[in-house]
Motif scaffolding. Sequence first.
Motif, PDB file in Angstrom:
ATOM      1  N   PRO A   1     -19.732 -32.770  -3.179  1.00 39.83           N
ATOM      2  CA  PRO A   1     -18.478 -32.371  -2.533  1.00 39.83           C
ATOM      3  C   PRO A   1     -18.726 -31.291  -1.487  1.00 39.83           C
ATOM      4  O   PRO A   1     -19.557 -30.410  -1.688  1.00 39.83           O
ATOM      5  N   ARG A   2     -18.021 -31.395  -0.386  1.00 42.09           N
ATOM      6  CA  ARG A   2     -18.194 -30.416   0.699  1.00 42.09           C
ATOM      7  C   ARG A   2     -16.849 -29.881   1.171  1.00 42.09           C
ATOM      8  O   ARG A   2     -15.833 -30.546   1.072  1.00 42.09           O
ATOM      9  N   HIS A   3     -16.918 -28.702   1.780  1.00 41.62           N
ATOM     10  CA  HIS A   3     -15.751 -28.131   2.463  1.00 41.62           C
ATOM     11  C   HIS A   3     -15.716 -28.698   3.876  1.00 41.62           C
ATOM     12  O   HIS A   3     -16.665 -29.369   4.307  1.00 41.62           O
ATOM     13  N   ALA A   4     -14.650 -28.359   4.599  1.00 44.74           N
ATOM     14  CA  ALA A   4     -14.510 -28.852   5.968  1.00 44.74           C
ATOM     15  C   ALA A   4     -15.653 -28.388   6.863  1.00 44.74           C
ATOM     16  O   ALA A   4     -16.016 -29.058   7.830  1.00 44.74           O
ATOM     17  N   ASP A   5     -16.251 -27.234   6.575  1.00 45.34           N
ATOM     18  CA  ASP A   5     -17.361 -26.725   7.408  1.00 45.34           C
ATOM     19  C   ASP A   5     -18.710 -27.264   6.946  1.00 45.34           C
ATOM     20  O   ASP A   5     -19.753 -26.785   7.380  1.00 45.34           O
ATOM     21  N   ASN A   6     -18.684 -28.264   6.053  1.00 48.83           N
ATOM     22  CA  ASN A   6     -19.888 -28.951   5.567  1.00 48.83           C
ATOM     23  C   ASN A   6     -20.707 -28.150   4.550  1.00 48.83           C
ATOM     24  O   ASN A   6     -21.808 -28.539   4.201  1.00 48.83           O
ATOM     25  N   SER A   7     -20.175 -27.035   4.061  1.00 50.26           N
ATOM     26  CA  SER A   7     -20.878 -26.297   3.009  1.00 50.26           C
ATOM     27  C   SER A   7     -20.530 -26.932   1.650  1.00 50.26           C
ATOM     28  O   SER A   7     -19.483 -27.557   1.504  1.00 50.26           O
ATOM     29  N   THR A   8     -21.431 -26.772   0.704  1.00 48.15           N
ATOM     30  CA  THR A   8     -21.245 -27.389  -0.610  1.00 48.15           C
ATOM     31  C   THR A   8     -20.089 -26.743  -1.365  1.00 48.15           C
ATOM     32  O   THR A   8     -19.981 -25.523  -1.402  1.00 48.15           O
ATOM     33  N   CYS A   9     -19.262 -27.562  -1.963  1.00 46.78           N
ATOM     34  CA  CYS A   9     -18.172 -27.051  -2.794  1.00 46.78           C
ATOM     35  C   CYS A   9     -18.562 -27.172  -4.251  1.00 46.78           C
ATOM     36  O   CYS A   9     -18.702 -28.264  -4.777  1.00 46.78           O
ATOM     37  N   GLU A  10     -18.769 -26.022  -4.886  1.00 46.95           N
ATOM     38  CA  GLU A  10     -19.098 -26.047  -6.305  1.00 46.95           C
ATOM     39  C   GLU A  10     -17.965 -25.439  -7.116  1.00 46.95           C
ATOM     40  O   GLU A  10     -18.125 -25.064  -8.259  1.00 46.95           O
ATOM     41  N   HIS A  11     -16.813 -25.321  -6.475  1.00 48.28           N
ATOM     42  CA  HIS A  11     -15.657 -24.750  -7.158  1.00 48.28           C
ATOM     43  C   HIS A  11     -14.972 -25.809  -8.012  1.00 48.28           C
ATOM     44  O   HIS A  11     -15.116 -26.996  -7.769  1.00 48.28           O
ATOM     45  N   ALA A  12     -14.214 -25.337  -8.961  1.00 49.12           N
ATOM     46  CA  ALA A  12     -13.368 -26.255  -9.727  1.00 49.12           C
ATOM     47  C   ALA A  12     -12.153 -26.564  -8.867  1.00 49.12           C
ATOM     48  O   ALA A  12     -11.513 -25.653  -8.338  1.00 49.12           O
ATOM     49  N   VAL A  13     -11.885 -27.828  -8.669  1.00 46.35           N
ATOM     50  CA  VAL A  13     -10.737 -28.206  -7.849  1.00 46.35           C
ATOM     51  C   VAL A  13      -9.833 -29.164  -8.596  1.00 46.35           C
ATOM     52  O   VAL A  13     -10.245 -29.845  -9.532  1.00 46.35           O
ATOM     53  N   LYS A  14      -8.598 -29.204  -8.167  1.00 44.97           N
ATOM     54  CA  LYS A  14      -7.631 -30.155  -8.723  1.00 44.97           C
ATOM     55  C   LYS A  14      -7.908 -31.525  -8.105  1.00 44.97           C
ATOM     56  O   LYS A  14      -8.603 -31.620  -7.090  1.00 44.97           O
ATOM     57  N   PRO A  15      -7.367 -32.573  -8.692  1.00 47.72           N
ATOM     58  CA  PRO A  15      -7.581 -33.917  -8.126  1.00 47.72           C
ATOM     59  C   PRO A  15      -7.176 -34.003  -6.655  1.00 47.72           C
ATOM     60  O   PRO A  15      -7.705 -34.825  -5.908  1.00 47.72           O
ATOM     61  N   SER A  16      -6.282 -33.148  -6.226  1.00 50.79           N
ATOM     62  CA  SER A  16      -5.842 -33.162  -4.833  1.00 50.79           C
ATOM     63  C   SER A  16      -6.891 -32.581  -3.893  1.00 50.79           C
ATOM     64  O   SER A  16      -6.798 -32.733  -2.677  1.00 50.79           O
ATOM     65  N   GLY A  17      -7.931 -31.901  -4.452  1.00 55.42           N
ATOM     66  CA  GLY A  17      -8.937 -31.268  -3.618  1.00 55.42           C
ATOM     67  C   GLY A  17      -8.662 -29.802  -3.376  1.00 55.42           C
ATOM     68  O   GLY A  17      -9.471 -29.080  -2.808  1.00 55.42           O
ATOM     69  N   LYS A  18      -7.522 -29.352  -3.833  1.00 55.69           N
ATOM     70  CA  LYS A  18      -7.175 -27.926  -3.702  1.00 55.69           C
ATOM     71  C   LYS A  18      -7.866 -27.145  -4.816  1.00 55.69           C
ATOM     72  O   LYS A  18      -8.079 -27.668  -5.911  1.00 55.69           O
ATOM     73  N   PRO A  19      -8.262 -25.899  -4.535  1.00 57.41           N
ATOM     74  CA  PRO A  19      -8.956 -25.114  -5.569  1.00 57.41           C
ATOM     75  C   PRO A  19      -8.086 -24.867  -6.791  1.00 57.41           C
ATOM     76  O   PRO A  19      -6.885 -24.636  -6.668  1.00 57.41           O
ATOM     77  N   ARG A  20      -8.715 -24.925  -7.959  1.00 57.06           N
ATOM     78  CA  ARG A  20      -8.007 -24.692  -9.217  1.00 57.06           C
ATOM     79  C   ARG A  20      -7.644 -23.209  -9.337  1.00 57.06           C
ATOM     80  O   ARG A  20      -6.593 -22.858  -9.846  1.00 57.06           O
ATOM     81  N   ASP A  21      -8.568 -22.380  -8.879  1.00 54.05           N
ATOM     82  CA  ASP A  21      -8.335 -20.931  -8.904  1.00 54.05           C
ATOM     83  C   ASP A  21      -8.174 -20.441  -7.466  1.00 54.05           C
ATOM     84  O   ASP A  21      -9.137 -20.435  -6.702  1.00 54.05           O
ATOM     85  N   PRO A  22      -6.971 -20.030  -7.085  1.00 53.88           N
ATOM     86  CA  PRO A  22      -6.739 -19.604  -5.696  1.00 53.88           C
ATOM     87  C   PRO A  22      -7.614 -18.418  -5.297  1.00 53.88           C
ATOM     88  O   PRO A  22      -7.839 -18.174  -4.104  1.00 53.88           O
ATOM     89  N   ALA A  23      -8.123 -17.654  -6.289  1.00 52.91           N
ATOM     90  CA  ALA A  23      -8.944 -16.481  -5.999  1.00 52.91           C
ATOM     91  C   ALA A  23     -10.421 -16.830  -5.840  1.00 52.91           C
ATOM     92  O   ALA A  23     -11.249 -15.967  -5.578  1.00 52.91           O
ATOM     93  N   SER A  24     -10.788 -18.102  -5.986  1.00 56.30           N
ATOM     94  CA  SER A  24     -12.197 -18.499  -5.931  1.00 56.30           C
ATOM     95  C   SER A  24     -12.771 -18.456  -4.518  1.00 56.30           C
ATOM     96  O   SER A  24     -13.974 -18.505  -4.323  1.00 56.30           O
ATOM     97  N   GLY A  25     -11.890 -18.384  -3.531  1.00 58.01           N
ATOM     98  CA  GLY A  25     -12.359 -18.351  -2.150  1.00 58.01           C
ATOM     99  C   GLY A  25     -12.655 -19.731  -1.606  1.00 58.01           C
ATOM    100  O   GLY A  25     -13.189 -19.883  -0.507  1.00 58.01           O
ATOM    101  N   CYS A  26     -12.325 -20.762  -2.370  1.00 59.26           N
ATOM    102  CA  CYS A  26     -12.578 -22.130  -1.928  1.00 59.26           C
ATOM    103  C   CYS A  26     -11.527 -22.553  -0.901  1.00 59.26           C
ATOM    104  O   CYS A  26     -10.332 -22.463  -1.175  1.00 59.26           O
ATOM    105  N   PRO A  27     -11.956 -22.985   0.275  1.00 56.55           N
ATOM    106  CA  PRO A  27     -10.994 -23.408   1.299  1.00 56.55           C
ATOM    107  C   PRO A  27     -10.457 -24.817   1.064  1.00 56.55           C
ATOM    108  O   PRO A  27      -9.614 -25.299   1.821  1.00 56.55           O
ATOM    109  N   GLY A  28     -10.960 -25.461   0.034  1.00 51.54           N
ATOM    110  CA  GLY A  28     -10.500 -26.827  -0.261  1.00 51.54           C
ATOM    111  C   GLY A  28     -11.608 -27.830  -0.023  1.00 51.54           C
ATOM    112  O   GLY A  28     -12.435 -27.683   0.874  1.00 51.54           O
TER     113      GLY A  28
END
Length: 78
Positions: free
Chosen positions: A9-36
């Motif tokens: 999984p990647r973010h829009a800037d092509n960096s790896t997303c290792e965050h927990a996300v909801k099925p929608s692709g939005k971060p599960r924890d808003p404080a995780s710093g994940c842009p989606g």
Amino acid sequence: MRITIRVEPRHADNSTCEHAVKPSGKPRDPASGCPGRTQFAVVCSEHGDIAQPHHVKQLAEPAVTKHRQEHRAALTAR
Ligand SMILES: [Zn+2]
Ligand SMILES: [Zn+2]
């Protein structure tokens, strides 16, 4: 050497997303710093990124299977 091919999984800037996300692709924890999570890259341990990232995970899976088959074909050709 064992080759691994996986969907990454990647973010829009092509960096790896290792965050927990909801099925929608939005971060599960808003404080995780994940842009989606917006795209899914197919990554081979030998070849790196395979083709272009996919925007739907279900579309990336067949590319993993296909690349795995290409490796298998290359091995049996020897
Ligand atoms: Zn993320
Ligand atoms: Zn490969």
